[in-house]
Design an enzyme around this catalytic site. Structure first.
Site, PDB file in Angstrom:
ATOM      1  N   ASP A  97       1.191 -31.373   8.876  1.00 45.18           N
ATOM      2  CA  ASP A  97      -0.188 -31.255   9.100  1.00 45.18           C
ATOM      3  C   ASP A  97      -1.058 -31.221   7.683  1.00 45.18           C
ATOM      4  O   ASP A  97      -1.981 -31.923   7.671  1.00 45.18           O
ATOM      5  CB  ASP A  97      -0.456 -30.000   9.785  1.00 45.18           C
ATOM      6  CG  ASP A  97       0.353 -29.842  11.109  1.00 45.18           C
ATOM      7  OD1 ASP A  97       0.862 -31.145  11.602  1.00 45.18           O
ATOM      8  OD2 ASP A  97       0.092 -28.862  12.102  1.00 45.18           O
ATOM      9  N   GLU A 113       7.400 -36.253  16.251  1.00 43.58           N
ATOM     10  CA  GLU A 113       7.077 -34.786  16.730  1.00 43.58           C
ATOM     11  C   GLU A 113       8.291 -33.986  16.519  1.00 43.58           C
ATOM     12  O   GLU A 113       9.420 -34.159  16.959  1.00 43.58           O
ATOM     13  CB  GLU A 113       6.582 -34.761  17.892  1.00 43.58           C
ATOM     14  CG  GLU A 113       5.388 -33.682  18.213  1.00 43.58           C
ATOM     15  CD  GLU A 113       4.383 -34.288  17.576  1.00 43.58           C
ATOM     16  OE1 GLU A 113       3.904 -33.683  16.261  1.00 43.58           O
ATOM     17  OE2 GLU A 113       3.655 -35.127  17.804  1.00 43.58           O
ATOM     18  N   ASP A 162       9.193 -32.831  11.249  1.00 41.29           N
ATOM     19  CA  ASP A 162       8.986 -32.518   9.977  1.00 41.29           C
ATOM     20  C   ASP A 162       9.909 -31.300   9.175  1.00 41.29           C
ATOM     21  O   ASP A 162       9.921 -31.184   8.229  1.00 41.29           O
ATOM     22  CB  ASP A 162       7.497 -32.304   9.793  1.00 41.29           C
ATOM     23  CG  ASP A 162       7.031 -31.136  10.326  1.00 41.29           C
ATOM     24  OD1 ASP A 162       7.724 -30.702  11.515  1.00 41.29           O
ATOM     25  OD2 ASP A 162       5.853 -30.691  10.261  1.00 41.29           O
ATOM     26  N   SER A 215      -6.145 -26.840  19.983  1.00 44.91           N
ATOM     27  CA  SER A 215      -5.953 -28.393  20.734  1.00 44.91           C
ATOM     28  C   SER A 215      -4.885 -28.838  20.097  1.00 44.91           C
ATOM     29  O   SER A 215      -4.253 -29.819  20.521  1.00 44.91           O
ATOM     30  CB  SER A 215      -6.942 -28.973  20.509  1.00 44.91           C
ATOM     31  OG  SER A 215      -7.207 -29.291  18.937  1.00 44.91           O
ATOM     32  N   SER A 264     -18.168 -17.740  10.862  1.00 42.14           N
ATOM     33  CA  SER A 264     -17.736 -19.092  11.798  1.00 42.14           C
ATOM     34  C   SER A 264     -18.649 -19.539  12.819  1.00 42.14           C
ATOM     35  O   SER A 264     -18.824 -18.574  13.802  1.00 42.14           O
ATOM     36  CB  SER A 264     -16.117 -18.875  12.135  1.00 42.14           C
ATOM     37  OG  SER A 264     -16.079 -20.218  13.046  1.00 42.14           O
TER      38      SER A 264
END
Length: 388
Positions: free
Chosen positions: A174, A33, A36, A125, A67
């Site tokens: 990601d 974590e 990157d 999240s 959405s």
């Protein structure tokens, strides 16, 4: 899900024409974590939850977005001409950013479209709902307009759009994990070179459980960019003493040898996390290759401690989730995942302990924090796809 999406699309935008349906996953990072953007290694995997999109090309330049997650906003209109970021809260900045980025890379989107999205990733999240939307949009553009791009290109375009259009200085992890996802495999990625290998995840008798703190956070206004800047300064200070390209190039021993070159204690802690977390990731992948899930779990736990104490990106919600997880028999490892400051934890939990885990951690979390968390038992899935 496809039928539900089609039905809603026709209700919002009308029937007729060539309506196509796509999916791009969310991702969770098992370990590695905040490495990157420090030239280190990461170990994420794509999930079977993600973002669905139904789309139809238009004959004019109009973009219409809807959405199912933000129905109160209704249909949001724009144009493919002169794309620019609107107010930060507007989710359409993610698909528009990708369209803009394609144009910047010489692939101009000349026609408008109607696009309806539905995500079953919890918003805010830390499971990369934004990167999922970016990769989904890229995949749609590739399919609709025949652009000659690979999935790895889609990852890089998604990152470019988030950096340059949305102003979030994210690394490549990601988008890469989402675009390159492979069922039942995590991706061992060297972010400095984009060299990667797929590592099978055999968790015999255990499951991956995502615990969502339900604390909302915005990446752009979080301390994310501040951490990145602290690491860049620390690297520049080390480079005055030794020739390295990134903090990820250093071993723990080398870091301890040169740490005094960093002229600030806080920056020393930030750099220490970047270096040690990268080494933990290397060890964790090795442990999995040796089927040593116990060792992998210990490294996950150590990762959380470092993120809490050296990188200071956890906060009371994430710490509560992890500390309560550590108390449960059958938890192999647990840590925060994602940028931090809210979002989720990832835990590896033995099958027989999953129900107890969700009940006990959920109860303790609500008592301490004052509102409930959410829990998801997840599977590792493939990258983006056209469904219909």
């Amino acid at each position: 899900m496809q039928e539900k999406l089609m039905e809603k699309f026709k209700e919002v935008f009308g029937a007729g024409g060539d309506i196509r349906v796509y999916f791009a996953p969310g991702r969770v990072n098992l370990i590695g974590e905040h490495t990157d953007y420090n030239g280190g290694h990461v170990f994420p995997c794509a999930l079977t939850i993600g973002t669905y999109g139904a789309v139809r090309k238009r004959e004019d330049k109009t973009l219409r977005f809807y959405s199912m997650n933000f129905e109160q906003l209704g249909v949001l209109e724009s144009s493919v001409e002169g794309l620019k970021p609107e107010k930060e809260a507007d989710w359409t900045n993610y698909p528009k950013g990708v369209m803009w980025a394609f144009g910047e890379k010489g692939m101009k989107v000349e026609q408008g479209m109607d696009l309806l999205l539905f995500g079953n990733i919890p918003n805010g999240s830390g499971l990369s709902s934004s990167a999922s939307v970016e990769v989904l949009t890229g995949y749609i553009l590739k399919d609709l307009f025949g652009f000659d791009v690979t999935n790895q290109d889609l990852a890089l375009i998604g990152q470019y759009s988030e950096n340059k259009f949305n102003g979030v200085n994210c690394g490549i992890m990601d988008q890469f994990a989402i675009a390159m996802g492979k069922k039942d495999h995590a991706i061992f990625l060297d972010t400095a070179t984009l060299a990667y290998e797929y590592a099978p995840i055999h968790l015999a008798g255990a499951k991956i459980v995502i615990s969502c703190t339900n604390k909302k956070r915005g990446l752009g206004d979080s301390k994310y960019n501040e951490r990145r800047s602290e690491c860049e300064t620390a690297l520049a200070e080390i480079q005055e003493t030794v020739g390295v390209n990134a903090l990820g190039d250093l071993t723990e021993e080398q870091f301890e040898q040169y740490r005094k070159a960093i002229r600030d204690e806080v920056r020393q802690k930030r750099a220490k996390h970047a270096v040690y977390e990268n080494q933990r990731t290397l060890k964790a992948v090795e442990a999995l290759k040796n089927n040593d899930v116990k060792k992998f779990g210990e490294l996950m736990n150590a990762s959380h401690v470092s993120l809490r104490d050296d990188y200071e990106v956890t906060g009371v919600e994430l710490d509560t989730m992890v500390e309560e997880a550590w108390k449960i028999d059958g938890v192999i490892g647990s840590r925060m995942t994602g940028a931090g400051f809210g979002g989720c934890t990832v835990s590896i939990v033995k099958d027989e302990a999953v129900d107890t885990f969700i009940r006990e951690v959920g109860k303790a979390y609500e008592e301490k924090i004052g509102y409930a968390g959410d829990f998801y038992v997840v599977e590792i899935g493939d990258g983006p796809a056209r469904l219909a």
